[in-house]
Motif scaffolding. Structure first.
Motif, PDB file in Angstrom:
ATOM      1  N   TRP A 144       0.847  -1.187   0.000  1.00 43.62           N
ATOM      2  CA  TRP A 144       0.000   0.000   0.000  1.00 43.62           C
ATOM      3  C   TRP A 144       0.883   1.238   0.000  1.00 43.62           C
ATOM      4  O   TRP A 144       2.047   1.201   0.409  1.00 43.62           O
ATOM      5  CB  TRP A 144      -0.999   0.020   1.154  1.00 43.62           C
ATOM      6  N   THR A 145       0.334   2.324  -0.500  1.00 45.97           N
ATOM      7  CA  THR A 145       1.053   3.588  -0.518  1.00 45.97           C
ATOM      8  C   THR A 145       0.941   4.253   0.850  1.00 45.97           C
ATOM      9  O   THR A 145       0.068   3.898   1.662  1.00 45.97           O
ATOM     10  CB  THR A 145       0.460   4.531  -1.571  1.00 45.97           C
ATOM     11  N   HIS A 147      -0.331   7.047   1.427  1.00 44.94           N
ATOM     12  CA  HIS A 147      -1.681   7.618   1.490  1.00 44.94           C
ATOM     13  C   HIS A 147      -2.706   6.539   1.864  1.00 44.94           C
ATOM     14  O   HIS A 147      -3.598   6.788   2.694  1.00 44.94           O
ATOM     15  CB  HIS A 147      -2.044   8.238   0.145  1.00 44.94           C
ATOM     16  N   GLN A 148      -2.584   5.336   1.276  1.00 43.52           N
ATOM     17  CA  GLN A 148      -3.517   4.256   1.603  1.00 43.52           C
ATOM     18  C   GLN A 148      -3.341   3.809   3.061  1.00 43.52           C
ATOM     19  O   GLN A 148      -4.323   3.505   3.734  1.00 43.52           O
ATOM     20  CB  GLN A 148      -3.292   3.083   0.655  1.00 43.52           C
ATOM     21  N   HIS A 149      -2.102   3.766   3.526  1.00 38.89           N
ATOM     22  CA  HIS A 149      -1.839   3.419   4.927  1.00 38.89           C
ATOM     23  C   HIS A 149      -2.491   4.443   5.847  1.00 38.89           C
ATOM     24  O   HIS A 149      -3.193   4.088   6.808  1.00 38.89           O
ATOM     25  CB  HIS A 149      -0.324   3.366   5.144  1.00 38.89           C
ATOM     26  N   ASP A 151      -4.963   6.375   5.202  1.00 40.44           N
ATOM     27  CA  ASP A 151      -6.420   6.269   5.111  1.00 40.44           C
ATOM     28  C   ASP A 151      -6.925   5.105   5.970  1.00 40.44           C
ATOM     29  O   ASP A 151      -7.989   5.212   6.601  1.00 40.44           O
ATOM     30  CB  ASP A 151      -6.837   6.073   3.658  1.00 40.44           C
ATOM     31  N   ALA A 152      -6.174   4.008   6.008  1.00 46.58           N
ATOM     32  CA  ALA A 152      -6.561   2.884   6.871  1.00 46.58           C
ATOM     33  C   ALA A 152      -6.520   3.301   8.341  1.00 46.58           C
ATOM     34  O   ALA A 152      -7.366   2.878   9.141  1.00 46.58           O
ATOM     35  CB  ALA A 152      -5.642   1.694   6.625  1.00 46.58           C
ATOM     36  N   GLN A 155      -9.677   5.174   8.964  1.00 40.17           N
ATOM     37  CA  GLN A 155     -10.812   4.263   9.091  1.00 40.17           C
ATOM     38  C   GLN A 155     -10.811   3.562  10.450  1.00 40.17           C
ATOM     39  O   GLN A 155     -11.878   3.353  11.051  1.00 40.17           O
ATOM     40  CB  GLN A 155     -10.764   3.223   7.975  1.00 40.17           C
ATOM     41  N   GLU A 333      -6.357  -4.382   5.984  1.00 43.33           N
ATOM     42  CA  GLU A 333      -5.027  -4.660   5.453  1.00 43.33           C
ATOM     43  C   GLU A 333      -5.115  -5.248   4.046  1.00 43.33           C
ATOM     44  O   GLU A 333      -5.939  -6.134   3.798  1.00 43.33           O
ATOM     45  CB  GLU A 333      -4.272  -5.599   6.390  1.00 43.33           C
ATOM     46  N   PRO A 334      -4.268  -4.804   3.110  1.00 47.93           N
ATOM     47  CA  PRO A 334      -4.406  -5.223   1.717  1.00 47.93           C
ATOM     48  C   PRO A 334      -3.929  -6.641   1.437  1.00 47.93           C
ATOM     49  O   PRO A 334      -4.391  -7.267   0.475  1.00 47.93           O
ATOM     50  CB  PRO A 334      -3.554  -4.199   0.956  1.00 47.93           C
TER      51      PRO A 334
END
Length: 406
Positions: A144-145, A147-149, A151-152, A155, A333-334
């Motif tokens: 994950w990037t 930014h995605q981290h 965002d998690a 959340q 988690e991806p």
């Protein structure tokens, strides 16, 4: 496709994780169990039955055996054991999460070793293993990037605000292609300062290297111990003061201490669970970390399977409440946690000692895999959490690449 050969002491002298040092030169593999999370078997029962067949005292934790002095050739010394986070989630009755990015690595492995009468010459524990000719580690690819981290993390904070959880651990993953033999690189990882659970476990097509400082569970002298680590800062004077004074880190840490007290209470004799040390600052590589020690006396008749169902996966890498946190982790988690956030160590006649597989890497025939993360509370800052995970991964990746230690 490259193949990683299984661990044979005579050919590849790396000590099994947690094996008695005086026995290592005389150990050979005797039997092996491997299990993947897509199988129907119960991993806790499967492991207990396997070890019991080799006369290891795992049926009743209050009745340990003894490790013989000067053991005769052919006698069982003990077993190196690995339990993945997915196996632990299965034991807890929780979702196992996304698929592992390293599917060649089993979710449960136990290698029983016996003594033989022709000592080998294992690598001395203090000797660093240099980079080997032909070894090359390619660029890291992240699951994950940043930014995605982040965002998690946001959340997770929303779930905390809604009252679904109090805390949750989020873990990211990166992998890199390699050429050459990965085992010397994994050995360098095991030599990082503070790696109480430094060790390597291998099978055909896979290998795990661990530099963990954290005790998932230890049983010795009739007492169960767990030593959760929660709270991280750079290993500087200001970093230590900041960790000691951080209300957020201390609150997060105490939530996990309470969780693990409850975990041990499930298998303990009434009234024996206690906190022996609270929020002690210790160093791992270039980081300060906060650690506590919790102990208990096992209730009569409690077995290895009971113990693993109570403590797996470790509270410091799941969150609270544990089942709700595991359910949330499975959606945030991806990729799967693979070899990370599980347990790795030794089960012998006289002791059980499994470290939590943080600061851990796994090799499959094509890539090296590394995981890192941190605990999220309502007070978490997304950017700071991303930076903390990167700081935890940095010494691991540097060791694998053969770069100088921080």
């Amino acid at each position: 496709m490259r193949q990683i050969e299984p661990y044979v002491l005579e050919a590849l002298p790396y000590a099994p994780p947690g094996a008695p040092a005086n026995c290592v030169p005389r150990l050979v593999e005797h039997d092996r169990l491997q299990w993947w999370a897509d199988a129907a078997d119960d991993p806790a029962t499967l492991l207990e039955d396997f070890l019991a067949r080799h006369d290891l005292p795992v049926r009743d934790l209050t009745r340990p055996g003894t490790h013989p002095t000067g053991p005769a050739p052919g006698t069982v010394c003990g077993a190196a054991v690995f339990v993945s986070a997915a196996a632990g989630a299965r034991m807890a009755g929780a979702p196992t999460g996304p698929a592992s990015p390293a599917p060649a690595v089993p979710d449960l492995a136990a290698v029983v070793y016996r003594h033989h009468d022709h000592p080998t010459s294992p690598t001395p524990p203090g000797r660093p293993h240099p980079a080997t000719p032909g070894w090359h580690l390619g660029p890291w690819t992240e699951s994950w990037t940043p930014h995605q981290h982040a965002d998690a993390v946001r959340q997770a904070r929303h779930a905390i605000a809604a009252g679904d959880i109090y805390q949750v651990n989020l873990v990211g993953h990166g992998s890199a292609e390699y050429t050459g033999n990965p085992l010397p690189a994994l050995h360098r990882l095991t030599r990082l300062p503070g790696a109480r659970y430094g060790g390597i476990l291998t099978g055909t097509g896979w290998a795990i290297g661990c530099a963990s400082p954290e005790t998932l569970v230890e049983v010795t002298g009739g007492t169960i111990y767990t030593r959760p680590i929660k709270g991280t800062r750079p290993a500087t004077g200001p970093g230590r003061r900041e960790l000691l004074e951080s209300a957020k880190e201390r609150a997060e840490h105490i939530m996990i201490v309470d969780l693990e007290r409850n975990d041990l209470a499930r298998i303990a004799r009434t009234g024996t669970v206690r906190v022996d040390q609270l929020y002690t600052i210790r160093r791992w590589s270039d980081l300060w970390q906060a650690e506590s020690t919790i102990s208990a006396t096992p209730a009569a008749g409690r077995s290895l399977a009971d113990l693993l169902r109570a403590v797996c996966p470790g509270g410091s890498v799941t969150g609270a409440p544990k089942l709700a946190a595991l359910t949330r982790i499975a959606t945030l988690e991806p990729v799967g946690r693979g070899a990370s956030m599980g347990g790795l160590g030794w089960i012998g006649p006289d002791r059980l000692d499994l470290g939590l597989t943080i600061r851990t890497a796994a090799a499959d025939p094509d890539r090296i895999h590394v995981w890192a993360g941190g605990g999220i509370t309502w007070g978490s800052d997304p950017a700071a959490e991303v930076a903390e995970a990167a700081a935890k991964a940095r010494p691991v990746r540097a060791a694998l690449a053969g770069q100088p230690r921080p």
